[in-house]
Design a protein around this motif. Structure first.
Motif, PDB file in Angstrom:
ATOM      1  N   TRP A   1     -21.718  -2.808   0.347  1.00  0.00           N
ATOM      2  CA  TRP A   1     -23.100  -2.133   0.430  1.00  0.00           C
ATOM      3  C   TRP A   1     -22.864  -0.885   0.819  1.00  0.00           C
ATOM      4  O   TRP A   1     -22.335  -0.421   1.790  1.00  0.00           O
ATOM      5  N   TYR A   2     -23.568   0.197  -0.046  1.00  0.00           N
ATOM      6  CA  TYR A   2     -24.018   1.408   0.242  1.00  0.00           C
ATOM      7  C   TYR A   2     -25.448   1.754   0.275  1.00  0.00           C
ATOM      8  O   TYR A   2     -26.192   0.994  -0.126  1.00  0.00           O
ATOM      9  N   ARG A   3     -25.749   2.969   0.893  1.00  0.00           N
ATOM     10  CA  ARG A   3     -27.152   3.160   0.673  1.00  0.00           C
ATOM     11  C   ARG A   3     -27.303   4.679   0.690  1.00  0.00           C
ATOM     12  O   ARG A   3     -26.439   5.344   0.983  1.00  0.00           O
ATOM     13  N   GLN A   4     -28.632   5.041   0.177  1.00  0.00           N
ATOM     14  CA  GLN A   4     -29.008   6.362  -0.113  1.00  0.00           C
ATOM     15  C   GLN A   4     -30.153   6.686   0.273  1.00  0.00           C
ATOM     16  O   GLN A   4     -31.249   6.088  -0.409  1.00  0.00           O
ATOM     17  N   ALA A   5     -30.394   7.423   1.462  1.00  0.00           N
ATOM     18  CA  ALA A   5     -31.774   7.913   1.675  1.00  0.00           C
ATOM     19  C   ALA A   5     -32.478   9.033   0.866  1.00  0.00           C
ATOM     20  O   ALA A   5     -31.388   9.896   0.349  1.00  0.00           O
ATOM     21  N   PRO A   6     -33.484   9.391   0.961  1.00  0.00           N
ATOM     22  CA  PRO A   6     -33.882  10.608   0.229  1.00  0.00           C
ATOM     23  C   PRO A   6     -33.378  11.885   0.858  1.00  0.00           C
ATOM     24  O   PRO A   6     -33.475  12.205   1.949  1.00  0.00           O
TER      25      PRO A   6
ATOM     26  N   LEU B   1     -21.588   4.634   3.079  1.00  0.00           N
ATOM     27  CA  LEU B   1     -20.932   3.411   3.162  1.00  0.00           C
ATOM     28  C   LEU B   1     -21.740   2.602   4.245  1.00  0.00           C
ATOM     29  O   LEU B   1     -21.978   3.305   5.356  1.00  0.00           O
ATOM     30  N   VAL B   2     -22.176   1.360   3.985  1.00  0.00           N
ATOM     31  CA  VAL B   2     -22.798   0.583   5.021  1.00  0.00           C
ATOM     32  C   VAL B   2     -21.785  -0.507   5.589  1.00  0.00           C
ATOM     33  O   VAL B   2     -21.654  -0.719   6.813  1.00  0.00           O
ATOM     34  N   ALA B   3     -21.232  -1.296   4.644  1.00  0.00           N
ATOM     35  CA  ALA B   3     -20.188  -2.380   5.004  1.00  0.00           C
ATOM     36  C   ALA B   3     -19.480  -2.880   3.676  1.00  0.00           C
ATOM     37  O   ALA B   3     -19.625  -2.597   2.730  1.00  0.00           O
ATOM     38  N   THR B   4     -18.062  -3.396   4.070  1.00  0.00           N
ATOM     39  CA  THR B   4     -17.430  -3.644   3.026  1.00  0.00           C
ATOM     40  C   THR B   4     -16.837  -5.217   3.393  1.00  0.00           C
ATOM     41  O   THR B   4     -16.593  -5.373   4.456  1.00  0.00           O
ATOM     42  N   ILE B   5     -16.507  -5.841   2.269  1.00  0.00           N
ATOM     43  CA  ILE B   5     -15.829  -7.040   2.565  1.00  0.00           C
ATOM     44  C   ILE B   5     -14.650  -7.339   1.510  1.00  0.00           C
ATOM     45  O   ILE B   5     -14.958  -7.010   0.230  1.00  0.00           O
ATOM     46  N   THR B   6     -13.694  -7.788   1.930  1.00  0.00           N
ATOM     47  CA  THR B   6     -12.560  -8.159   0.723  1.00  0.00           C
ATOM     48  C   THR B   6     -12.474  -9.551   0.412  1.00  0.00           C
ATOM     49  O   THR B   6     -13.396 -10.346   1.098  1.00  0.00           O
ATOM     50  N   ILE B   7     -11.780  -9.838  -0.593  1.00  0.00           N
ATOM     51  CA  ILE B   7     -11.728 -11.285  -0.853  1.00  0.00           C
ATOM     52  C   ILE B   7     -11.128 -12.422   0.141  1.00  0.00           C
ATOM     53  O   ILE B   7     -11.746 -13.343   0.231  1.00  0.00           O
ATOM     54  N   GLY B   8     -10.349 -11.691   0.925  1.00  0.00           N
ATOM     55  CA  GLY B   8     -10.066 -12.461   2.144  1.00  0.00           C
ATOM     56  C   GLY B   8     -10.646 -12.488   3.398  1.00  0.00           C
ATOM     57  O   GLY B   8     -10.651 -13.318   4.102  1.00  0.00           O
ATOM     58  N   GLY B   9     -12.035 -11.891   3.019  1.00  0.00           N
ATOM     59  CA  GLY B   9     -12.825 -12.033   4.284  1.00  0.00           C
ATOM     60  C   GLY B   9     -12.940 -10.733   5.422  1.00  0.00           C
ATOM     61  O   GLY B   9     -13.383 -10.920   6.299  1.00  0.00           O
ATOM     62  N   ILE B  10     -12.096  -9.895   4.992  1.00  0.00           N
ATOM     63  CA  ILE B  10     -12.209  -8.810   6.052  1.00  0.00           C
ATOM     64  C   ILE B  10     -13.204  -7.823   5.987  1.00  0.00           C
ATOM     65  O   ILE B  10     -13.258  -7.474   4.814  1.00  0.00           O
ATOM     66  N   VAL B  11     -13.843  -7.601   7.145  1.00  0.00           N
ATOM     67  CA  VAL B  11     -15.000  -6.769   6.884  1.00  0.00           C
ATOM     68  C   VAL B  11     -14.851  -5.684   7.408  1.00  0.00           C
ATOM     69  O   VAL B  11     -14.137  -5.315   8.636  1.00  0.00           O
ATOM     70  N   THR B  12     -15.693  -4.520   7.163  1.00  0.00           N
ATOM     71  CA  THR B  12     -15.852  -3.334   8.056  1.00  0.00           C
ATOM     72  C   THR B  12     -17.459  -2.888   7.879  1.00  0.00           C
ATOM     73  O   THR B  12     -18.006  -3.072   7.138  1.00  0.00           O
ATOM     74  N   TYR B  13     -17.682  -2.170   8.995  1.00  0.00           N
ATOM     75  CA  TYR B  13     -19.193  -1.772   8.896  1.00  0.00           C
ATOM     76  C   TYR B  13     -19.194  -0.280   9.478  1.00  0.00           C
ATOM     77  O   TYR B  13     -18.242   0.375  10.190  1.00  0.00           O
ATOM     78  N   ALA B  14     -20.354   0.546   8.882  1.00  0.00           N
ATOM     79  CA  ALA B  14     -20.521   1.919   9.500  1.00  0.00           C
ATOM     80  C   ALA B  14     -20.969   1.750  10.994  1.00  0.00           C
ATOM     81  O   ALA B  14     -21.606   0.738  11.373  1.00  0.00           O
TER      82      ALA B  14
ATOM     83  N   VAL C   1     -32.415   3.375  -0.478  1.00  0.00           N
ATOM     84  CA  VAL C   1     -32.018   2.480  -1.588  1.00  0.00           C
ATOM     85  C   VAL C   1     -30.621   1.970  -1.187  1.00  0.00           C
ATOM     86  O   VAL C   1     -29.731   2.888  -1.098  1.00  0.00           O
ATOM     87  N   TYR C   2     -30.517   0.679  -1.469  1.00  0.00           N
ATOM     88  CA  TYR C   2     -29.211   0.023  -0.877  1.00  0.00           C
ATOM     89  C   TYR C   2     -28.615  -0.584  -2.378  1.00  0.00           C
ATOM     90  O   TYR C   2     -29.286  -1.030  -3.141  1.00  0.00           O
ATOM     91  N   TYR C   3     -27.251  -0.093  -2.363  1.00  0.00           N
ATOM     92  CA  TYR C   3     -26.538  -0.397  -3.769  1.00  0.00           C
ATOM     93  C   TYR C   3     -25.374  -1.312  -3.356  1.00  0.00           C
ATOM     94  O   TYR C   3     -24.663  -1.239  -2.284  1.00  0.00           O
ATOM     95  N   CYS C   4     -25.210  -2.318  -4.252  1.00  0.00           N
ATOM     96  CA  CYS C   4     -24.030  -3.210  -4.214  1.00  0.00           C
ATOM     97  C   CYS C   4     -22.929  -2.544  -5.161  1.00  0.00           C
ATOM     98  O   CYS C   4     -23.296  -2.047  -6.077  1.00  0.00           O
ATOM     99  N   ASN C   5     -21.690  -2.670  -4.511  1.00  0.00           N
ATOM    100  CA  ASN C   5     -20.549  -2.074  -4.958  1.00  0.00           C
ATOM    101  C   ASN C   5     -19.527  -3.122  -5.135  1.00  0.00           C
ATOM    102  O   ASN C   5     -19.103  -3.888  -4.409  1.00  0.00           O
ATOM    103  N   LEU C   6     -18.607  -2.998  -6.202  1.00  0.00           N
ATOM    104  CA  LEU C   6     -17.495  -3.601  -6.410  1.00  0.00           C
ATOM    105  C   LEU C   6     -16.285  -2.457  -6.788  1.00  0.00           C
ATOM    106  O   LEU C   6     -16.644  -1.880  -7.877  1.00  0.00           O
TER     107      LEU C   6
END
Length: 115
Positions: free
Chosen positions: A36-41, A47-60, A92-97
């Motif tokens: 997930w990413y986001r963009q303010a005016p 970047l807000v957060a990411t996740i791999t297929i294996g479930g490893i996560v990262t956060y801002a 505005v929050y965006y989903c990313n692959l």
């Protein structure tokens, strides 16, 4: 071409909660990374957060301890649980692959936090 579809945005009060969803159609590969990413005016997309297929996560740093990213392979969905939201989370929050260095984006969903 991969078409991602977000949902779940809206207006929420300071300190409240909201859950965003992203439908990720098709087959996923072990090297795929979603997030997930986001963009303010007036600001750059971040970047807000990411996740791999294996479930490893990262956060801002700005959302650590408040937001939780997860995915449900059976439902081909990814989620962002937003708790203890703040006015500065308005964006505005965006989903990313990310697949083989190519980024695919959803259309975005507006999240507004009122103080």
């Amino acid at each position: 071409q991969v078409q991602l579809v977000e949902s779940g945005g809206g207006l929420v009060q300071d300190g409240g909660s909201l859950r965003l969803s992203c439908l990720v159609p098709g087959i996923l590969f072990s090297s795929d990374r979603m997030g997930w990413y986001r963009q303010a005016p007036g600001k750059a997309r971040e970047l807000v957060a990411t996740i791999t297929i294996g479930g490893i996560v990262t956060y801002a740093d700005s959302v650590k301890g408040r937001f939780t990213i997860s995915r449900d392979g059976a439902n081909k969905s990814m989620y962002l649980q937003m708790d203890s939201v703040k006015p500065e989370d308005t964006a505005v929050y965006y989903c990313n692959l990310n697949r083989d260095s190519t980024n695919y984006w959803g259309q975005g969903t507006q999240v507004t936090v009122s103080s």
